[in-house]
Design an enzyme around this catalytic site. Structure first.
Site, PDB file in Angstrom:
ATOM      1  CE  LYS A 213      -2.413  -0.300  -4.645  1.00  0.00           C
ATOM      2  NZ  LYS A 213      -2.978  -0.856  -5.888  1.00  0.00           N
ATOM      3  CE  LYS A 266      -2.625   3.613  -5.646  1.00  0.00           C
ATOM      4  NZ  LYS A 266      -3.081   2.573  -6.504  1.00  0.00           N
TER       5      LYS A 266
HETATM    6  C1  PBG Z   1      -5.296  -1.497  -8.498  1.00  0.00           C
HETATM    7  C2  PBG Z   1      -5.154  -0.065  -8.161  1.00  0.00           C
HETATM    8  C3  PBG Z   1      -5.806   0.691  -7.165  1.00  0.00           C
HETATM    9  C4  PBG Z   1      -5.384   2.011  -7.347  1.00  0.00           C
HETATM   10  C5  PBG Z   1      -4.501   2.019  -8.406  1.00  0.00           C
HETATM   11  N1  PBG Z   1      -4.345   0.728  -8.874  1.00  0.00           N
HETATM   12  C6  PBG Z   1      -6.826   0.325  -6.175  1.00  0.00           C
HETATM   13  C7  PBG Z   1      -6.541  -0.578  -5.069  1.00  0.00           C
HETATM   14  O1  PBG Z   1      -5.428  -1.055  -4.856  1.00  0.00           O
HETATM   15  O2  PBG Z   1      -7.520  -0.849  -4.367  1.00  0.00           O
HETATM   16  C8  PBG Z   1      -5.867   3.195  -6.535  1.00  0.00           C
HETATM   17  C9  PBG Z   1      -5.845   4.512  -7.243  1.00  0.00           C
HETATM   18  C10 PBG Z   1      -6.653   5.574  -6.593  1.00  0.00           C
HETATM   19  O3  PBG Z   1      -7.220   5.398  -5.505  1.00  0.00           O
HETATM   20  O4  PBG Z   1      -6.731   6.652  -7.191  1.00  0.00           O
HETATM   21  N2  PBG Z   1      -4.920  -2.396  -7.536  1.00  0.00           N
END
Ligand code: PBG
Length: 341
Positions: A213, A266
């Site tokens: 991520k 992601k």
């Molecule tokens: C929680 C999380 C996030 C997303 C999914 N889980 C946000 C982040 O890390 O700031 C992003 C999902 C999206 O942008 O659609 N940490």
């Protein structure tokens, strides 16, 4: 030229033949639909930067799940908007947390739907970070009140955060969540969560790890939807640097080692190379998250009449599939499933 050089185009002449030779296909059973659950009754509040995506109260979320299921989409992933935030993320792990309530209600009404629970603390923390914050010498309260705080003044603590993530996972599994999906990016969280789930008797609950991520500008609209924007600093000390593909492989390998059952990359479209590399290197089911900013960009351009929305939506999903993801988390799940029907 004495004879024609037509060759590759032979297989592109008609829709029938294109269909026959098509290498990649989209089906609704690859989709996971993300949903944002909030308290209240009859709430259906559109997210400003994500037209077509809503904050839903529990019964509205249940209705939405019926529709999702009837479209042949096998799964939803739940995010929660708690009424209160604090600095130990109580809303994430309390028995009657908002996602826990939604999970019970959905399981009762749409038992055929697989429920994923996003496990993270940021939506539940007053400061909006994904872990416990070690405050600067003054109190954290002061830090929250006067952003921005210099990065050197605070730290997101890794190991103490694991305990809360594990507690959250067990609480979600108790409420009927089928698949635990940690997105916090703390080190060692998969092992901590696996251990806690097993001890609580949830031996059959798989973990889908947001393994690679990246710290991404593409999460902007989500942070509005989930009200989880960090009140100071950013997430670069725990989410990955966009520049690093080899490090992504190390993240994934570590999560597999710790017991992840499925892995995720992601965002999706800006990281298709990471998806392809992960597909080549690892054998676990591979998911990709087409995130809020990817959705918002397509919606914005389509609303301006600059692109053909449906066409670009399907092309973007196909690219993610072609890169190697077998599971796609996408705000387009319902619309794409309708087009595929
Ligand atoms: C929680 C999380 C996030 C997303 C999914 N889980 C946000 C982040 O890390 O700031 C992003 C999902 C999206 O942008 O659609 N940490």
């Amino acid at each position: 030229m004495a004879f024609p050089i037509t060759r590759l185009r032979r297989l592109r002449r008609t829709e029938h033949i294109r269909n026959l030779v098509r290498e990649t296909r989209l089906t609704p059973d690859a989709f996971v639909y993300p949903m944002f659950v909030c308290s209240g009754e009859g709430v259906r509040k559109e997210v400003r930067s994500m037209p077509g995506v809503f904050n839903l109260s529990v019964e509205e979320a249940v209705k939405e799940c019926r529709e999702v299921h009837s479209l042949g989409i096998p799964s939803v992933i739940l995010f929660g908007l708690p009424d209160k935030k604090d600095d130990i993320a109580t809303g994430a792990w309390e028995e009657n947390g908002i996602v826990q309530q939604a999970a019970r209600a959905i399981k009762r009404t749409v038992p055929g739907l697989l429920l994923m629970g996003d496990v993270c603390l940021c939506e539940y923390m007053s400061h909006g970070h994904c872990g416990i914050v070690k405050a600067p010498p003054q109190s954290l309260g002061a830090a929250v009140a006067t952003p921005p705080v210099a990065a050197a003044d605070y730290e997101i603590l890794n190991d103490p955060s694991l305990e809360l993530l594990a507690r959250t996972s067990v609480s979600l599994a108790n409420a009927g969540i089928d698949i635990i999906a940690p997105s916090d990016m703390m080190d060692g969280r998969v092992a901590a969560i696996r251990n806690a789930l097993d001890h609580a008797g949830h031996l059959n609950t798989p973990i889908l790890s947001y393994a690679a991520k990246f710290a991404s500008g593409f999460y902007g609209p989500f942070r509005e939807a989930a009200d989880s924007t960090p009140q100071f600093g950013d997430r670069r000390s725990y989410q990955m640097d966009s520049a690093n593909l080899r490090e992504a492989m190390r993240e994934i390998a570590a999560d597999i080692e710790e017991g992840a059952d499925m892995i995720m990359v992601k965002p999706a479209m800006p990281y298709l190379d990471v998806i392809a590399a992960a597909r080549n290197r690892f054998d676990l089911p591979l998911a990709a998250y087409q995130v809020s900013g990817e959705y918002a960009m397509i919606e914005a351009a389509a609303r301006n009449g600059w692109i053909d929305r449906d066409r670009v939506m399907m092309e973007s999903l196909l690219s993610i599939r072609r890169a190697g993801a077998s599971i796609i988390l996408t705000y387009y799940a319902k619309d794409a499933a309708r087009l595929l029907a």
